[in-house]
Write a protein that holds these residues in place. Structure first.
Motif, PDB file in Angstrom:
ATOM      1  N   VAL A   1      -8.277  -1.205   1.155  1.00 26.91           N
ATOM      2  CA  VAL A   1      -7.210  -1.677   2.012  1.00 26.91           C
ATOM      3  C   VAL A   1      -7.772  -2.236   3.314  1.00 26.91           C
ATOM      4  CG1 VAL A   1      -6.844   0.578   3.119  1.00 26.91           C
ATOM      5  CG2 VAL A   1      -4.987  -1.089   3.056  1.00 26.91           C
TER       6      VAL A   1
ATOM      7  N   VAL B   1      -6.191  -3.033   6.966  1.00 24.52           N
ATOM      8  CA  VAL B   1      -5.012  -2.914   7.823  1.00 24.52           C
ATOM      9  C   VAL B   1      -5.037  -4.078   8.813  1.00 24.52           C
ATOM     10  CG1 VAL B   1      -3.748  -1.482   9.457  1.00 24.52           C
ATOM     11  CG2 VAL B   1      -4.992  -0.409   7.567  1.00 24.52           C
TER      12      VAL B   1
ATOM     13  N   SER C   1      -0.809  -2.455  12.799  1.00 23.18           N
ATOM     14  CA  SER C   1       0.012  -1.250  12.715  1.00 23.18           C
ATOM     15  C   SER C   1       0.494  -0.936  14.120  1.00 23.18           C
ATOM     16  CB  SER C   1      -0.793  -0.076  12.131  1.00 23.18           C
ATOM     17  OG  SER C   1       0.028   1.074  12.001  1.00 23.18           O
TER      18      SER C   1
ATOM     19  N   SER D   1       3.697  -1.834   9.639  1.00 25.21           N
ATOM     20  CA  SER D   1       2.301  -1.965   9.235  1.00 25.21           C
ATOM     21  C   SER D   1       2.140  -3.135   8.277  1.00 25.21           C
ATOM     22  CB  SER D   1       1.815  -0.674   8.550  1.00 25.21           C
ATOM     23  OG  SER D   1       1.991   0.448   9.399  1.00 25.21           O
TER      24      SER D   1
ATOM     25  N   ARG E   1      -0.680  -4.722   5.636  1.00 27.73           N
ATOM     26  CA  ARG E   1      -1.922  -4.392   4.942  1.00 27.73           C
ATOM     27  C   ARG E   1      -2.172  -5.358   3.783  1.00 27.73           C
ATOM     28  NH1 ARG E   1      -0.408   1.264   2.910  1.00 27.73           N
ATOM     29  NH2 ARG E   1       1.663   0.345   3.139  1.00 27.73           N
TER      30      ARG E   1
ATOM     31  N   ARG F   1      -4.220  -5.226   0.164  1.00 31.73           N
ATOM     32  CA  ARG F   1      -4.980  -4.417  -0.792  1.00 31.73           C
ATOM     33  C   ARG F   1      -5.773  -5.329  -1.712  1.00 31.73           C
ATOM     34  NH1 ARG F   1      -5.145   0.658  -0.850  1.00 31.73           N
ATOM     35  NH2 ARG F   1      -3.609   1.900   0.310  1.00 31.73           N
TER      36      ARG F   1
ATOM     37  N   ARG G   1      -3.333   3.748  12.954  1.00 33.00           N
ATOM     38  CA  ARG G   1      -3.974   2.724  12.137  1.00 33.00           C
ATOM     39  C   ARG G   1      -5.138   3.337  11.358  1.00 33.00           C
ATOM     40  NH1 ARG G   1      -5.124  -3.394  13.896  1.00 33.00           N
ATOM     41  NH2 ARG G   1      -6.418  -4.061  12.145  1.00 33.00           N
TER      42      ARG G   1
ATOM     43  N   GLU H   1      -5.996   3.517   7.215  1.00 33.57           N
ATOM     44  CA  GLU H   1      -7.245   3.044   6.618  1.00 33.57           C
ATOM     45  C   GLU H   1      -7.889   4.102   5.733  1.00 33.57           C
ATOM     46  OE1 GLU H   1      -9.323   1.987  10.153  1.00 33.57           O
ATOM     47  OE2 GLU H   1      -8.532  -0.075  10.204  1.00 33.57           O
TER      48      GLU H   1
END
Length: 265
Positions: free
Chosen positions: A108, A110, A113, A137, A139, A141, A164, A168
């Motif tokens: 992931v 980020v 956030s 948030s 993100r 992936r 944050r 993570e």
């Protein structure tokens, strides 16, 4: 603007902007001006103007001289489409297990956030007053093959506080569970969206590419919404499967779901 869709550029831009309007993207600040949109999509202003004319004709925006372009209040909301109903409810056990499993098997990034005030569409979905503090948030992936999904989530601050760095390290659902949330149910809709410039960059696809769009509202055992998720997935790297069984008497057999699962590569 690179794309494989057999549509004029102005129509592609119209579709992207229409989806952003439905998501409530421009509710607070209005639609960007023609110059900004022309730069974003790398097209001439006349192309943007044609797209805007289509939005006006559809009754989605109003153009006010000197004040800009604004969504009309009657524009459809993607969150409103996610309102719970008996037919839409899914068993959460298999769904959540699969989502957490995917979170543990992917990496992931980020992107952001922050604590923000819930805009009206988000507040409506989460059943909270507009302006309530929520964790927003963003993100991305990825698997070994590359980026898989672009995820936007909203969690009321009253439900859970996290950083944050927490995001993570662990999937968000595990963080909510650690905060004492007892999951009770979820409503999920799957549709299609076109990639805008920002999402296309993060998912390594062309602007206007077709993506799987998932809107998920997770609730606790008291039926309180605890998370709103909007996910965009590359269809070449994500596959959603639903196991079905026939139940009922011979003259009234229906298909019901047994298990929810996802495959990605």
């Amino acid at each position: 603007m690179g794309t494989s869709l057999p549509l004029p550029k102005y129509h592609q831009i119209y579709l992207v902007l229409r989806e952003q309007l439905q998501e409530g993207r421009f509710d607070q600040d209005g639609v960007p001006g023609e110059h900004a949109l022309a730069d974003q999509f790398d097209v001439a202003r006349i192309t943007i103007r044609k797209a805007m004319e289509m939005l006006v004709a559809d009754g989605l925006v109003t153009r006010r001289p000197g004040l800009g372009t604004w969504p009309l209040r009657g524009a459809p909301s993607a969150h409103a489409a996610a309102a719970p109903s008996a037919q839409q409810k899914a068993h959460l056990t298999g769904l959540l297990e699969n989502i957490v499993n995917m979170g543990l098997r992917t990496s992931v990034q980020v992107l952001d956030s922050t604590l923000v005030f819930a805009p009206p569409t988000v507040a409506e979905a989460l059943h909270i007053p507009s302006g309530t503090p929520v964790h927003k948030s963003l993100r991305v992936r990825s698997t070994d093959a590359g980026p898989l999904s672009h995820i936007t989530t909203y969690v009321p601050q009253s439900v859970a506080d996290f950083t944050r760095e927490d995001l993570e390290r662990e999937p968000l659902l595990m963080l909510l569970e650690a905060a004492g949330v007892e999951f009770g149910g979820a409503t999920q809709t799957i549709s299609a969206r076109l990639a805008d410039a920002q999402v296309a960059r993060h998912l390594d696809v062309s602007v206007g590419s077709a993506l799987l769009a998932v809107t998920r509202l997770v609730r606790d055992v008291g039926d309180r919404p605890v998370q709103l998720l909007q996910g965009l997935y590359r269809p070449d790297r994500y596959q959603y499967q639903l196991q079905l069984s026939r139940v009922g008497s011979i003259d009234a057999k229906v298909w019901v779901s047994e298990e929810l699962s996802a495959q990605f590569h």
